[in-house]
Structures are given as structure tokens and as C-alpha cells.
Design an enzyme around this catalytic site. Sequence first.
Site, short mmCIF file in Angstrom:
data_model
loop_
_atom_site.label_atom_id
_atom_site.label_comp_id
_atom_site.label_asym_id
_atom_site.label_seq_id
_atom_site.Cartn_x
_atom_site.Cartn_y
_atom_site.Cartn_z
N CYS A 80 94.54 64.23 -12.97
CA CYS A 80 94.21 63.97 -14.38
C CYS A 80 94.83 65.02 -15.30
O CYS A 80 95.13 64.74 -16.45
CB CYS A 80 92.71 63.99 -14.61
N HIS A 129 89.22 54.94 -13.28
CA HIS A 129 90.67 54.97 -13.48
C HIS A 129 91.33 54.77 -12.11
O HIS A 129 90.80 55.23 -11.09
CB HIS A 129 91.13 56.35 -13.98
N1 ARG Z 1 86.44 62.62 -19.32
C1 ARG Z 1 87.69 61.96 -19.21
C2 ARG Z 1 87.53 60.48 -19.51
O1 ARG Z 1 86.54 59.92 -19.15
C3 ARG Z 1 88.28 62.17 -17.87
C4 ARG Z 1 89.63 61.59 -17.70
C5 ARG Z 1 90.22 61.89 -16.37
N2 ARG Z 1 91.56 61.52 -16.30
C6 ARG Z 1 92.10 60.73 -15.37
N3 ARG Z 1 93.38 60.61 -15.35
N4 ARG Z 1 91.36 60.08 -14.53
O2 ARG Z 1 88.38 59.85 -20.08
#
Ligand code: ARG
Length: 292
Positions: free
Chosen positions: A285, A191
Site C-alpha cells: 500500500c 482491495h
Molecule cells: N486506510 C486506507 C483506506 O482504507 C488504507 C489503504 C491501503 N492501501 C492499499 N493499497 N490497500 O483506503
Amino acid sequence: MTSVSLLGPGDEPIVLGVTTPAAPVRVPTTRRYLMCPPEYFTVEYAINPWMDPTRPIDTGLAVEQWNALKETYERLGHRVELIEPVPGLPDMVFSANSGTVVDGRVLGSRFRAEQRGPEADHFRRWFLANGYKSVVMPERTNEAEGDFTWTGKYLLAGTGFRTDPLAHSEAQEVLGVPVISLQLVDPRYYHLDVALFVLTDDLIAYYPEAFSPGTREVLRRLFPDAVIATAEDAACLGLNAVSDGRNVILPVEATALADQLTRRGFDPVFVDISELRKSGGGPKCCTMELRN
Ligand code: ARG
């Protein structure tokens, strides 16, 4: 004090004292955040390289760490809104992935992984119940502030692992803001918000190796003074940080990044996010910014 010697041919040595420019005074602004308690947080599927469902998770510890994050925001004068967690949605704590709000307009989310799909509608209903008039759900895969970050001028938009590049133009249409597409290339930094964050309207911090060569050039052009993070800063999810313009909330392990921030006039504020990191998440997150 650094000294510069300007010596011409036949000149007497002249030594000018040059004062190192003082770090600018950073001014915090009050923010409003949407968070979701991690009551049902666990790692039961793997949709990024951080997640290992065979590794034990201490949900109680995750709740404690999340509470400390929330209290940190409140102590700094920010307002935290809450959305009710839903059993069976262990990643709902990562509220940043469920909406991008700019000037009161909301672009919701559409998750890539089926396991997270239902989260989007819980957030859509939260926005409607909380007075948002313009709530648009995207057609394209769009993981919201996971891949979108608003600088105040541009919407920086990541793609490569989750958000569809076509979601970038969709965001531009719906939010009416200029979008800059950025290509992510390292699966650990799946991300945008684990590779880059906004410090102030014209300053960001990022880890260049998470981006394609062309994107690195774009970032250098747009943000020539950016704070460049080290591999170690990135590997503890140090870039998953939240800035209010002065205070920067970041994982306790991100010490080199914190030193750089201090030199630039920011106040690092450390939080421990060891449990949430087992899911590939950090402070940002867990934090969706509600911009009006
Ligand atoms: N386990 C989650 C996923 O893979 C973590 C998300 C983390 N969020 C973020 N904004 N990077 O989607």
C-alpha cells in the site's frame, strides 16, 4: 530425493531415484517506486474494517517503520521517489492508491471515500512535475494499485468494495492492456492488493477465500501454479507484499507464506508494519510502482 517404485506383474522390483525439481533461479529486476512519508499518518475515520479511530496510533513509530521499508528497497538496489505529504490527508502514505503506471502511461485515481478524495490531485501534479506526458484522471471510482496489479501481461483488476467495475474497462482503454476483472467478497480484503500479489510475470500469490467462486476459477485457470496463502498469512496483510522477481518484501508475521516463497526460490525480506496495519495497509500500500 523421493523414490518411485515401478513394479509390473512378474517384474523384479526396480526403484528409480527421482530428484525433487530444484526451485527455479529467480532474477530480480531494478524497480522505481513512489512513496509518501507518513508524517501526518493517523486513523481519524474508518473506511475499512481494520480502522478504529478510538485506538491510539504512534505516528513516530509509523515513520520509523516506513523508513525501514524505504531503506529496504534502497538496499536491494531499487530507486525510491518521494511525494510531499499533506497535512489533513492521513492516508496519503498509501501511495499505491493514487496511480497505475504501465509503460509510462498514467491512470490516476478517484477515491470512493470523500476523506481521501483530495489525494488524487496531489499525485496528478506530481506526475506532471516529474515528466509524465500521458496522465489521465478516471471518470469512475478507481483506487489504482489498491485494486489494479500489472503482471507484465494482464492488468488484474479487483472490484467489490472500492474500485467501480466500470473503471476496469476505462483502465483497458487508457492503458491499452488486457484487463481481467476479479471479484472481492470479504470486507477485510477490501482491495485487491491485500488479497493477491504478483511474484513474477507468470506467478502470483493469493488468498482464495477473498474472492468469489467464479473468480477463484479464473485465477486457477490463469495461474495453476500460484502460491496459495493461508488465512493467517492473509490476516496479517501478508499478501500486501512487493516482489522484484526474487526478493519479496512482506510483513514479519507472514511466516507460512515466507516458507512457501523460499521453497519456490524467492528471498523473503521481512518488515514490521504494525502501525500502518491499523489503517488496513502494509508494504505494498505504501509503494506505487513507476513502470517507466
Ligand atoms: N486506510 C486506507 C483506506 O482504507 C488504507 C489503504 C491501503 N492501501 C492499499 N493499497 N490497500 O483506503
